[in-house]
Scaffold this active site. Structure first.
Site, PDB file in Angstrom:
ATOM      1  N   LYS A 107       0.815  -1.215   0.000  1.00 23.59           N
ATOM      2  CA  LYS A 107       0.000   0.000   0.000  1.00 23.59           C
ATOM      3  C   LYS A 107       0.850   1.267   0.000  1.00 23.59           C
ATOM      4  O   LYS A 107       0.355   2.347  -0.313  1.00 23.59           O
ATOM      5  CB  LYS A 107      -0.973  -0.001   1.176  1.00 23.59           C
ATOM      6  CG  LYS A 107      -2.089  -1.019   1.021  1.00 23.59           C
ATOM      7  CD  LYS A 107      -3.143  -0.894   2.111  1.00 23.59           C
ATOM      8  CE  LYS A 107      -4.288  -1.885   1.905  1.00 23.59           C
ATOM      9  NZ  LYS A 107      -3.901  -3.284   2.195  1.00 23.59           N
TER      10      LYS A 107
HETATM   11  C1  LIG Z   1      -4.563  -4.415   1.534  1.00 22.34           C
HETATM   12  C2  LIG Z   1      -3.807  -5.696   1.491  1.00 22.34           C
HETATM   13  C3  LIG Z   1      -4.159  -6.761   0.619  1.00 22.34           C
HETATM   14  C4  LIG Z   1      -5.382  -6.710  -0.274  1.00 22.34           C
HETATM   15  O1  LIG Z   1      -5.218  -5.797  -1.331  1.00 22.34           O
HETATM   16  P1  LIG Z   1      -6.478  -5.312  -2.172  1.00 22.34           P
HETATM   17  O2  LIG Z   1      -5.967  -4.273  -3.087  1.00 22.34           O
HETATM   18  O3  LIG Z   1      -7.449  -4.744  -1.158  1.00 22.34           O
HETATM   19  O4  LIG Z   1      -7.049  -6.497  -2.858  1.00 22.34           O
HETATM   20  C5  LIG Z   1      -3.363  -7.893   0.571  1.00 22.34           C
HETATM   21  N1  LIG Z   1      -2.272  -8.015   1.368  1.00 22.34           N
HETATM   22  C6  LIG Z   1      -1.915  -7.044   2.229  1.00 22.34           C
HETATM   23  C7  LIG Z   1      -0.723  -7.252   3.085  1.00 22.34           C
HETATM   24  C8  LIG Z   1      -2.649  -5.853   2.316  1.00 22.34           C
HETATM   25  O5  LIG Z   1      -2.271  -4.897   3.191  1.00 22.34           O
END
Ligand SMILES: *Cc1c(COP(=O)(O)O)cnc(C)c1O
Length: 435
Positions: A107
């Site tokens: 993210k």
């Molecule tokens: C947010 C997150 C996901 C999921 O990602 P999306 O874009 O919501 O599908 C998977 N793994 C981790 C570690 C995350 O923080």
């Protein structure tokens, strides 16, 4: 480039409006009106290009009409202060490690890009007053957003989190930063934090006095830049002589990450197909099986960032494929794994290869184990560093996970927070005095 809403009940907007608004007024998600293909010449030499060069080419295709090239490339450069290497785990399974950023999760890419693009548009609008980003968090979103916006001009961030309900490691990632970041520790639940943020956005007096905005994960400036590392991952596979029949497996919750990959695919990314790996929240897998989308309340799992019962980016996937489940099935397949399978996978892979998966990455690993056909080369997206989940991972592998320097820095920092009741009146008085 214009952006339209997936609900098609509100007018098209410019990029800057889509970024500042986040969600369309009809509650749909913004989509670019076109997906520009990248030229064959780009793919011919992609294995000789740096992450920065690749990302600039991808960014130009999306945003080049709306932001001067030198500003756009500076935003890309400031965003990608870390690499996303591909690491071989087995002959056919490779890990695209997305956890080398400041909060050790993928993210970081979207949050850092959005912060810089928002700051750019605020400056362009000639606005002199600071914009305040309000974000409620149950843990991980707060850290990615706070760190993404840290030190960015013209923006202040207020993170609200429930007192005593996030892990110490998570809390440290947004309470030790200082500068333009303030953490507010609410005596209540995550739902209380969300209610306070929503009430602030609806409060006429606050909005007349201050520029308030959100850093929602459905924002186009948070989601599209995630396409960068799909191209960089492919380039590394090509360089290693494994660029044929590449299958990409993405551990998915809100489906923002995989949707960015699908946008890359429609730009010409030469991979064969995608796999969505789910934990027990298997709404998308069920949709592929039956053709019917049935959102459900989320189920708690050890891959908790994927505990989503109604994935918000599903609307974008439907729109991209003209609501045609057959077409979606051609490009994407899906699998679901319960906590026992996730734990078993982490242990097995560690024993066989020494590689430590986090619970989210473990879902993606199993997706490749189950879904790869002979002759295919798999890339799984490792979305977080295993040291973020020591309580799940360490008992399985029987040793401590080394904490990367990025996370270590937070752990030695001093927590600073503002204590708050869960009454909106108190929060409002605080904002009026602090902003
Ligand atoms: C947010 C997150 C996901 C999921 O990602 P999306 O874009 O919501 O599908 C998977 N793994 C981790 C570690 C995350 O923080």
């Amino acid at each position: 480039m214009k952006y339209y809403s997936t609900n098609r009940q509100s007018p098209e907007v410019s990029l800057s409006e889509a970024v500042i608004k986040g969600l369309a007024p009809d509650r749909g998600l913004y989509m670019p009106e076109r997906i520009n293909k990248l030229p064959q010449g780009f793919f011919d030499k992609i294995d000789t290009m740096s992450f920065h060069e690749i990302s600039c080419a991808v960014a130009d295709a999306f945003f080049g009409e709306d932001i001067p090239i030198e500003d756009l490339h500076r935003i890309v450069k400031d965003t990608l202060s870390f690499d996303t290497p591909v690491v071989k785990i087995t002959d056919t399974i490779n890990s695209l490690e997305l956890f080398h950023g400041p909060t050790a999760a993928f993210k970081d890419v979207g949050a850092r890009f959005m912060a810089r693009m928002l700051s750019y548009f605020i400056k362009q609008s000639g606005q002199t007053e600071d914009v305040t980003v309000l974000v409620a968090t149950s843990g991980d979103t707060g850290s990615a957003v706070a760190n993404g916006f840290l030190g960015v001009d013209g923006i202040r961030v207020v993170v609200l989190y429930p007192k005593g309900k996030v892990s110490e490691r998570q809390e440290k990632q947004f309470t030790t930063l200082g500068q333009n970041i303030t953490a507010v520790e609410v005596d209540g639940t995550f739902d209380d934090c969300q209610r306070l943020v929503k009430s602030a956005f609806l409060d006429k007096e606050l909005n007349a006095k201050f520029k308030l905005t959100s850093a929602n994960s459905i924002n186009v400036a948070r989601f599209l830049p995630q396409a960068f590392y799909y191209f960089h991952g492919y380039a590394q596979m090509k360089r290693a002589g494994k660029g044929n029949n590449v299958v990409v497996c993405v551990p998915s919750g809100n489906f923002g990450n995989i949707t960015a990959g699908l946008f890359g695919f429609h730009m010409g990314l030469p991979v064969k197909r995608f796999i969505a790996a789910n934990n027990r929240n298997d709404i998308f897998m069920k949709y592929l099986q039956s053709g019917i989308y049935e959102p459900k309340p989320s189920i708690q799992t050890i891959a908790n960032a994927m505990d989503v019962g109604d994935p918000s980016n599903f609307a974008r996937i439907l729109d991209l494929y003209g609501n045609d489940v057959e077409k979606i099935r051609k490009d994407i397949s899906a699998y679901s794994y319960n906590d026992d399978r996730i734990r078993d996978c982490i242990g097995r892979v560690y024993k066989a290869t020494g590689y430590i998966l986090d619970p989210h990455g473990a879902c993606a690993y199993m997706g490749l184990e189950e879904g790869l056909q002979p002759g295919e080369n798999g890339i799984m997206l490792e979305t977080a560093h295993p040291a973020k989940f020591p309580e799940s991972v360490e008992p399985i592998i029987g040793r401590a996970v080394e904490v990367p320097a990025t996370l270590q820095r937070f752990l030695s920092g001093k927590k600073q927070s503002v204590e708050m009741s869960s009454e909106f009146g108190d929060f409002k008085v605080y904002l009026e005095n602090a902003l």
